[in-house]
Design a protein around this motif. Sequence first.
Motif, mmCIF file in Angstrom:
data_model
loop_
_atom_site.group_PDB
_atom_site.id
_atom_site.type_symbol
_atom_site.label_atom_id
_atom_site.label_comp_id
_atom_site.label_asym_id
_atom_site.label_seq_id
_atom_site.Cartn_x
_atom_site.Cartn_y
_atom_site.Cartn_z
ATOM 1 N N GLN A 28 30.645 16.136 -20.439
ATOM 2 C CA GLN A 28 31.947 16.628 -21.106
ATOM 3 C C GLN A 28 32.899 16.923 -19.912
ATOM 4 N N GLU A 29 32.569 17.365 -18.919
ATOM 5 C CA GLU A 29 33.687 17.563 -17.811
ATOM 6 C C GLU A 29 34.066 16.213 -17.249
ATOM 7 N N LYS A 30 33.339 15.401 -17.044
ATOM 8 C CA LYS A 30 33.687 13.946 -16.569
ATOM 9 C C LYS A 30 34.492 13.278 -17.559
ATOM 10 N N LYS A 31 34.284 13.474 -18.975
ATOM 11 C CA LYS A 31 35.306 12.961 -19.856
ATOM 12 C C LYS A 31 36.511 13.661 -19.777
ATOM 13 N N ARG A 32 36.553 14.918 -19.518
ATOM 14 C CA ARG A 32 37.897 15.357 -19.158
ATOM 15 C C ARG A 32 38.774 14.951 -18.005
ATOM 16 N N GLU A 33 37.974 14.892 -16.732
ATOM 17 C CA GLU A 33 38.563 14.126 -15.751
ATOM 18 C C GLU A 33 38.889 12.824 -15.957
ATOM 19 N N LEU A 46 41.548 5.800 -12.969
ATOM 20 C CA LEU A 46 41.114 5.666 -14.126
ATOM 21 C C LEU A 46 39.782 5.088 -14.406
ATOM 22 N N ARG A 47 39.774 3.705 -13.713
ATOM 23 C CA ARG A 47 38.733 2.885 -13.538
ATOM 24 C C ARG A 47 37.561 3.651 -12.910
ATOM 25 N N ALA A 48 37.852 4.302 -11.752
ATOM 26 C CA ALA A 48 36.885 5.111 -10.929
ATOM 27 C C ALA A 48 36.364 6.196 -11.884
ATOM 28 N N ALA A 49 37.036 6.925 -12.423
ATOM 29 C CA ALA A 49 36.558 7.997 -13.296
ATOM 30 C C ALA A 49 35.662 7.532 -14.373
ATOM 31 N N LEU A 50 36.052 6.443 -15.080
ATOM 32 C CA LEU A 50 35.229 5.624 -16.086
ATOM 33 C C LEU A 50 33.796 5.315 -15.358
ATOM 34 N N THR A 51 33.727 4.686 -14.210
ATOM 35 C CA THR A 51 32.550 4.363 -13.523
ATOM 36 C C THR A 51 31.741 5.454 -13.455
ATOM 37 N N THR A 52 32.347 6.770 -13.140
ATOM 38 C CA THR A 52 31.533 7.971 -12.746
ATOM 39 C C THR A 52 30.912 8.296 -14.157
ATOM 40 N N LEU A 53 31.781 8.547 -15.277
ATOM 41 C CA LEU A 53 31.637 8.961 -16.706
ATOM 42 C C LEU A 53 30.409 8.178 -17.127
ATOM 43 N N PHE A 54 30.393 6.833 -17.019
ATOM 44 C CA PHE A 54 29.514 5.653 -17.498
ATOM 45 C C PHE A 54 28.026 6.068 -16.555
ATOM 46 N N LEU A 55 28.142 6.370 -15.332
ATOM 47 C CA LEU A 55 27.013 6.541 -14.759
ATOM 48 C C LEU A 55 26.178 7.840 -15.247
ATOM 49 N N GLU A 56 26.902 8.842 -15.734
ATOM 50 C CA GLU A 56 26.481 10.023 -16.187
ATOM 51 C C GLU A 56 25.785 9.897 -17.622
ATOM 52 N N PHE A 57 26.588 8.938 -18.391
ATOM 53 C CA PHE A 57 26.107 8.452 -19.811
ATOM 54 C C PHE A 57 24.866 7.573 -19.297
ATOM 55 N N HIS A 58 24.674 6.819 -18.462
ATOM 56 C CA HIS A 58 23.496 6.033 -18.171
ATOM 57 C C HIS A 58 22.320 7.213 -17.920
ATOM 58 N N THR A 88 31.105 1.302 -30.963
ATOM 59 C CA THR A 88 31.455 2.538 -30.089
ATOM 60 C C THR A 88 30.495 3.503 -29.980
ATOM 61 N N PHE A 89 30.576 4.354 -28.937
ATOM 62 C CA PHE A 89 29.652 5.277 -28.522
ATOM 63 C C PHE A 89 30.243 6.416 -27.427
ATOM 64 N N THR A 90 29.893 7.639 -27.809
ATOM 65 C CA THR A 90 30.074 8.582 -26.832
ATOM 66 C C THR A 90 29.021 9.284 -27.117
ATOM 67 N N VAL A 91 29.081 10.346 -25.761
ATOM 68 C CA VAL A 91 28.090 11.408 -25.911
ATOM 69 C C VAL A 91 28.943 12.445 -26.276
ATOM 70 N N ASP A 92 28.530 12.790 -27.477
ATOM 71 C CA ASP A 92 29.235 14.071 -28.100
ATOM 72 C C ASP A 92 28.241 14.980 -28.745
ATOM 73 N N GLU A 93 29.283 16.045 -29.631
ATOM 74 C CA GLU A 93 28.133 17.133 -30.156
ATOM 75 C C GLU A 93 27.185 16.316 -30.870
ATOM 76 N N SER A 94 27.734 15.203 -31.898
ATOM 77 C CA SER A 94 26.770 14.760 -32.795
ATOM 78 C C SER A 94 25.549 13.979 -32.208
ATOM 79 N N SER A 95 25.765 13.404 -31.042
ATOM 80 C CA SER A 95 24.490 12.941 -30.061
ATOM 81 C C SER A 95 23.559 13.874 -29.894
ATOM 82 N N LEU A 96 24.229 15.111 -29.573
ATOM 83 C CA LEU A 96 23.288 16.141 -28.960
ATOM 84 C C LEU A 96 22.602 16.821 -30.406
#
Length: 180
Positions: free
Chosen positions: A38-43, A60-72, A150-158
């Motif tokens: 959630q923090e990486k999504k805000r960033e 933004l590309r760098a932030a998405l890369t980090t976010l997607f590594l966390e998704f991974h 589409t996909f995200t890590v959100d409350e419904s996934s949790l």
Amino acid sequence: MRDVPNRHRGLPSRTPEMLYNVVRKFYRGAVSHYDLIQEKKREAHACWEQMQTSGDDRPLRAALTTLFLEFHFYVTCWLQIELALYRLARQDERLALVMDTFRAALERHVAVREQLEQTEACVAAQFTALGSGWSCPGIEQDAYLFDGFTFTVDESSLVELHALYAAIEEQRRLSPNEKA
């Protein structure tokens, strides 16, 4: 390296106790990682807002890369749970029913895991041409594009993860072969 489509081939045998420990370990890993995501999504959103004024998409590309590594990491936890549940389900029909009940959620998370093996391609797929610039609708809607869905890590996934874990734990408690 085991690829996602062949993930069930040649799995080493494990005792139910070991498999339940795998489920527990990766459940805790995914849950503990949720706040960081959630923090990486805000960033990433802040970088998206910055791109709106500067036109520079590199942060933004760098932030998405980090976010997607966390998704991974998060969806890898789902994959490990799925692998353990698959083996448990082969030994206990009640766990096969749990697997059937959660099949759509498991498959969705595992499919994203497969896509995220190519992180740069996943980042590139988030950008769509918009007039003279670029847009990133996934950031705006917290719904990232992965191979047509589409996909995200959100409350419904949790919530799905909690429900899956609770169902597995319930069957563990009911199993005559398992220690409480």
